[in-house]
Structure formats: structure tokens, C-alpha cells
Design a protein around this motif. Structure first.
Motif, PDB file in Angstrom:
ATOM      1  N   THR A 117     -49.893 115.788   8.285  1.00  0.00           N
ATOM      2  CA  THR A 117     -51.314 116.136   8.296  1.00  0.00           C
ATOM      3  C   THR A 117     -52.117 114.872   8.514  1.00  0.00           C
ATOM      4  O   THR A 117     -51.696 113.771   8.134  1.00  0.00           O
ATOM      5  N   ALA A 118     -53.277 115.023   9.126  1.00  0.00           N
ATOM      6  CA  ALA A 118     -54.118 113.867   9.432  1.00  0.00           C
ATOM      7  C   ALA A 118     -55.580 114.256   9.308  1.00  0.00           C
ATOM      8  O   ALA A 118     -55.970 115.376   9.688  1.00  0.00           O
ATOM      9  N   ARG A 119     -56.379 113.358   8.805  1.00  0.00           N
ATOM     10  CA  ARG A 119     -57.820 113.561   8.700  1.00  0.00           C
ATOM     11  C   ARG A 119     -58.491 112.201   8.609  1.00  0.00           C
ATOM     12  O   ARG A 119     -57.840 111.175   8.396  1.00  0.00           O
ATOM     13  N   SER A 120     -59.780 112.184   8.776  1.00  0.00           N
ATOM     14  CA  SER A 120     -60.503 110.925   8.672  1.00  0.00           C
ATOM     15  C   SER A 120     -60.629 110.517   7.203  1.00  0.00           C
ATOM     16  O   SER A 120     -60.615 111.367   6.301  1.00  0.00           O
ATOM     17  N   LEU A 121     -60.762 109.226   6.967  1.00  0.00           N
ATOM     18  CA  LEU A 121     -60.972 108.747   5.599  1.00  0.00           C
ATOM     19  C   LEU A 121     -62.266 109.302   5.032  1.00  0.00           C
ATOM     20  O   LEU A 121     -62.322 109.695   3.861  1.00  0.00           O
ATOM     21  N   ALA A 122     -63.319 109.342   5.855  1.00  0.00           N
ATOM     22  CA  ALA A 122     -64.598 109.871   5.383  1.00  0.00           C
ATOM     23  C   ALA A 122     -64.448 111.317   4.930  1.00  0.00           C
ATOM     24  O   ALA A 122     -64.997 111.727   3.892  1.00  0.00           O
ATOM     25  N   GLU A 123     -63.710 112.116   5.677  1.00  0.00           N
ATOM     26  CA  GLU A 123     -63.474 113.511   5.296  1.00  0.00           C
ATOM     27  C   GLU A 123     -62.682 113.588   4.000  1.00  0.00           C
ATOM     28  O   GLU A 123     -63.000 114.382   3.101  1.00  0.00           O
ATOM     29  N   ALA A 124     -61.633 112.757   3.885  1.00  0.00           N
ATOM     30  CA  ALA A 124     -60.814 112.767   2.674  1.00  0.00           C
ATOM     31  C   ALA A 124     -61.628 112.366   1.452  1.00  0.00           C
ATOM     32  O   ALA A 124     -61.458 112.928   0.364  1.00  0.00           O
ATOM     33  N   LEU A 125     -62.531 111.399   1.621  1.00  0.00           N
ATOM     34  CA  LEU A 125     -63.355 110.955   0.509  1.00  0.00           C
ATOM     35  C   LEU A 125     -64.390 112.006   0.114  1.00  0.00           C
ATOM     36  O   LEU A 125     -64.841 112.043  -1.033  1.00  0.00           O
ATOM     37  N   THR A 126     -64.753 112.866   1.043  1.00  0.00           N
ATOM     38  CA  THR A 126     -65.671 113.959   0.733  1.00  0.00           C
ATOM     39  C   THR A 126     -64.949 115.093   0.016  1.00  0.00           C
ATOM     40  O   THR A 126     -65.452 115.673  -0.949  1.00  0.00           O
ATOM     41  N   GLU A 127     -63.718 115.393   0.468  1.00  0.00           N
ATOM     42  CA  GLU A 127     -62.971 116.520  -0.080  1.00  0.00           C
ATOM     43  C   GLU A 127     -62.279 116.191  -1.396  1.00  0.00           C
ATOM     44  O   GLU A 127     -62.219 117.030  -2.300  1.00  0.00           O
ATOM     45  N   SER A 128     -61.710 114.991  -1.497  1.00  0.00           N
ATOM     46  CA  SER A 128     -60.939 114.639  -2.705  1.00  0.00           C
ATOM     47  C   SER A 128     -61.154 113.167  -3.047  1.00  0.00           C
ATOM     48  O   SER A 128     -60.231 112.356  -2.935  1.00  0.00           O
ATOM     49  N   PRO A 129     -62.384 112.802  -3.435  1.00  0.00           N
ATOM     50  CA  PRO A 129     -62.709 111.392  -3.667  1.00  0.00           C
ATOM     51  C   PRO A 129     -61.886 110.736  -4.773  1.00  0.00           C
ATOM     52  O   PRO A 129     -61.491 109.574  -4.647  1.00  0.00           O
ATOM     53  N   ASP A 130     -61.597 111.474  -5.854  1.00  0.00           N
ATOM     54  CA  ASP A 130     -60.862 110.868  -6.955  1.00  0.00           C
ATOM     55  C   ASP A 130     -59.429 110.522  -6.545  1.00  0.00           C
ATOM     56  O   ASP A 130     -58.899 109.460  -6.907  1.00  0.00           O
ATOM     57  N   GLU A 131     -58.802 111.410  -5.766  1.00  0.00           N
ATOM     58  CA  GLU A 131     -57.433 111.170  -5.309  1.00  0.00           C
ATOM     59  C   GLU A 131     -57.370 109.951  -4.389  1.00  0.00           C
ATOM     60  O   GLU A 131     -56.515 109.076  -4.536  1.00  0.00           O
ATOM     61  N   ILE A 132     -58.278 109.878  -3.438  1.00  0.00           N
ATOM     62  CA  ILE A 132     -58.269 108.766  -2.485  1.00  0.00           C
ATOM     63  C   ILE A 132     -58.694 107.466  -3.168  1.00  0.00           C
ATOM     64  O   ILE A 132     -58.210 106.379  -2.834  1.00  0.00           O
TER      65      ILE A 132
END
Length: 449
Positions: A117-132
Motif C-alpha cells: 500500500t502507498a499514500r502520501s505522508l500528508a494523507e497519512a498524517l491526516t488519517e492516523s497522525p498518532d501512528e505516524i
């Protein structure tokens, strides 16, 4: 008692002002917001790295960054970017950032193989900020590095790749970072690659610039490698403006019985600091960091690495080759740390350089910090000119001196480039090396015998 307050440079003052103005716009809430605040507070206390710090002795970032360029905004896509993308020929899944911002339109997001799976860092930080946010924690040996603190504070975007347990990819994952060079700017990005247990992948990072403006780049790539996984990594920094100053950080957490093999190539790199921090988190793991630096004019490449053997039965190999001409400067600072409980460690670290004229410079500083008693570790470093006997041997068989010298230099770096496992990637690395050798001073002219 007098209180001494260190004076901030103009760049440090500008960074304070920039962070205050942009922090609310940066992606990530909750724990990530605190990570950014804490990282910048750490940077503010330390300031930009400078030559009085032993690990930054040869690359004075405080002197190189006289001013802080404005943070790059979401870029337009000039024709030069489209042209460069069309010329990129590595077979594999491509994920593109432009001026540090993820470009979904230019990335291969559709039809990904099973297990990735792949996504942008900005998207990941929006969806799961605590995990990232947890992935932004620097390893112990890098927690005092203020360049990494700056990266954690300002990182706008990047790529997050997840590879599931047991996945084997037959083509590389290609992380292509392009700079538009449309205006002077600061590009701050971070990518995270998480490899599941037993997976086997190749990850290629390419950093290039297509425009005329020099930039300041602060990029970090973080690998988390699961139990028994095997990762081949290739990073190539090329086609940079001479005035461009880059900090490229590689962070690796290696699980047990895992393998990480990396080759880093710097060609036409401007001023480049390549720092790697690798931690052995499990037993019976091996890692190899290797590299090639081809330098001319006033180019500068600083390779600084720390191999932290925090588990027993680890194997580490480091081999770097540098060729410098003109006033090019190469730096190799390698440190292998063997913790007290990490017995049965096998480590070897080597740096070899060829200087083609009197103006070129090479600094070597290998170190071993060994706190265990059952280990085999060694290091070596050489700096020399092209071997006159080798040249004589080739010239005595009819080769002109420029061609003879080119063959010797190609063989010198070929020991490292031949270690690139993927055939297509190895060919591209070879073409970059051949191009540099063909453009250097005293190179054989086209059509020469």
C-alpha cells in the motif's frame, strides 16, 4: 552568575519566524503536533549544526546556510518535470514527489501488487497522525542531530509505503524526488517504508533537479524492517545545482534475522551531507552500506554513518569509494558501536579515495566503539592517486593515457556499482558513472582510439 545566551545566525532567526508562521498549516494533529513542537524546541536550543560538533566537523551547515530559504509551496509542474519523468526508465512501481510534495498524478497508485500500500505522508498524517508520529522518533544515536530535528518539525510531505508480511516484489519500488528549481526554496520531506516479516523488496531513491535555482533540501527516509525480511536499497543523488545544499538522512531499524543492503551514489551533487543511522534491533541480522562519490569543481559529499549493534550476532559491512578532481571534497565518517551485551558481532568498514589533482581533498575518520569482548571488527582507509603502474600497463598495450585512466577509474568504483542487485538499476548507475567519467578533465574525446 552571568548567563550566556548564544547569538542566533540570520538563518536560525528566519527559521524561528518560519516555524511560527507555518506550523498551523503543516499536516498532522494530536501527537504529531507535539512531535513538531518538541523537535523545533530541540533545534532552537542547539541551532544549525556547525564544525565545532565532531560529527559535523567537515560540513558546517551553519556557514553553508547563511539564510533560510522560504519553505517550498505546492509546485506547478513545468515541462522539464514531464520531460524528466518520460526519461525515467527503471522498471518498477514509481512514487513521485515534486519539490517535496507527493504527486499522485505521476505516481503508480492504481493496480498495486497484493501486499503493498502507498499514500502520501500528508494523507497519512491526516488519517492516523498518532501512528505516524511514532515513526518520527529519532534513534538514540541521532537524537542530538539538529538537522533531523528540523526535518521532523518542518516535513511537509513524502511517501508512506507498507509491505505486508511475506510479500516478494519482482520489481523495485521507485521513490523519485524531483526539484523544479523554479525559485530558491527550502524542501523538507520525509518518507517511511515499513517492511513486514519475511518480505523481500528493492527500494530505489532518485533525487534530481531540473531547474536553475539552488535550493536547500532536508530529506529523511525511514525504514522499519521486520523479522527475516530482505531489503535492497539504492539511492542516487544527481543533476544538482552547484549551490544546492542537501542533507539526506537514512534511518533504519533492523529486526532479527533480517538483511539490508544499500548502495548510495552521488554524481553532480552540489553540497551533500549523507548521514545514515542503522540500529540492529534483533539478533542474527546483517547490513551493508556502500557508496560511490564522484566529485568535481567545488562539490562536497560528506558520508557520515553510525551502525549501532544493539543485538548480538550482527554483521555489518561498509565500503565507500570516492573520486575527486578540481576542488572537490570528500568526507567519510563511519562509526560502529557494539553494545556490551552484543556478542558475536562481525564488522568491517573501509573507505578508499582517488584524488586526481592537488586541489582535491579527502577526509577519513573511521571509529569503533566496542563494549563487548567477543567480536571481530576492523576498519581501514586509503587516499591515493591513480596507480602509475596500472596506467603504464594499459598504455603499453596501445591505449592513450585518457582512456587508460578512465578504465582504471571505472574499475575502482565498479567494485561497488556491481553490488547493485537489480539489473535495470545497475545499468542506470553504470550510465551515470560513465557520463561523469566522460565529462571529467582529461577524459577521452568522443571517437578517440
Amino acid at each position: 552568575m552571568a548567563i550566556i545566551t548564544p547569538l542566533k545566525t540570520a538563518a536560525e532567526q528566519q527559521l524561528v519566524e518560519q516555524f511560527a508562521s507555518v506550523k498551523a498549516e503543516l499536516p498532522g494533529a494530536g501527537a504529531m503536533r507535539k512531535v513538531r513542537e518538541d523537535a523545533f524546541a530541540g533545534f532552537e536550543a542547539k541551532g544549525l549544526p556547525h564544525r565545532r560538533l565532531e560529527s559535523w566537523r567537515y560540513t558546517d551547515l551553519r556557514a553553508l546556510w547563511r539564510e533560510a530559504k522560504p519553505l517550498a509551496r505546492r509546485p506547478t509542474r513545468p515541462q522539464a518535470i514531464a520531460d524528466r519523468l518520460a526519461l525515467q526508465t527503471i522498471a518498477g512501481r514509481r512514487f513521485v514527489t515534486i519539490d517535496g510534495v507527493f504527486s499522485a498524478a505521476d505516481s503508480d497508485l492504481q493496480g498495486l501488487p497484493a501486499g503493498i500500500t502507498a499514500r502520501s505522508l500528508a494523507e497519512a498524517l491526516t488519517e492516523s497522525p498518532d501512528e505516524i508520529a511514532a515513526a518520527f522518533t529519532a534513534p538514540e544515536v541521532a537524537r542530538d542531530d539538529s538537522a533531523l530535528m528540523l526535518n521532523a518539525a518542518f516535513a511537509q510531505d513524502g511517501v508512506v509505503i507498507d509491505v505486508a508480511d511475506g510479500t516478494e516484489l519482482d520489481q523495485p519500488i521507485v521513490l523519485l524526488a524531483l526539484g523544479t528549481g523554479a525559485s530558491e526554496a527550502s524542501i523538507v520531506s520525509r518518507s517511511l517504508v515499513r517492511i513486514g516479516a519475511g518480505a523481500k523488496v528493492t527500494v530505489v531513491e532518485l533525487q534530481e533537479s531540473v531547474g536553475p535555482a539552488p535550493v536547500q533540501v532536508n530529506h529523511a527516509t525511514s525504514f522499519v524492517i521486520g523479522e527475516g525480511a530482505e531489503v535492497e536499497h539504492v539511492r542516487m543523488v544527481s543533476r544538482q545545482r552547484a549551490e544546492t545544499v542537501q542533507v539526506q538522512s537514512l534511518l533504519v531499524e533492523l529486526g532479527g534475522h533480517a538483511a539490508f543492503d544499500s548502495v548510495a551514489v552521488a554524481v553532480n551533487c552540489g553540497v551533500l551531507r549523507q548521514q545514515s543511522f542503522l540500529r540492529y534491533g534483533g539478533e542474527h541480522s546483517r547490513a551493508a552500506l556502500r557508496g560511490i562519490n564522484l566529485l568535481r569543481k567545488q562539490e562536497h559529499s560528506d558520508v557520515t554513518l553510525v551502525m549501532d549493534h544493539a543485538a548480538a550476532h550482527g554483521e555489518s559491512r561498509e565500503l565507500f569509494k570516492t573520486i575527486a578532481e578540481g576542488e572537490g571534497t570528500g568526507v567519510f565518517q563511519g562509526k560502529v558501536i557494539v553494545r556490551q551485551h552484543s556478542q558475536k558481532v562481525d564488522g568491517s568498514m573501509k573507505s578508499h579515495a582517488l584524488l586526481l589533482n592537488d586541489g582535491a581533498t579527502m577526509f577519513n575518520k573511521p571509529e569503533l566503539e566496542i563494549f563487548a569482548d567477543d567480536v571481530v571488527c576492523g576498519h581501514g582507509a586509503t587516499v591515493a592517486q591513480v596507480d602509475a603502474e596500472q596506467l603504464f600497463y594499459l598504455m603499453a598495450r596501445g591505449l592513450p593515457r585518457p582512456q587508460a585512466e578512465a578504465l582504471v577509474l571505472a574499475a575502482f568504483v565498479g567494485e561497488v556499482s556491481d553490488m547493485v542487485g537489480d539489473e535495470g538499476v545497475r545499468e542506470i548507475v553504470g550510465r551515470e558513472i560513465d557520463c561523469w567519467l566522460g565529462q571529467r578533465e582529461g577524459a577521452p574525446k568522443s571517437g578517440a582510439a
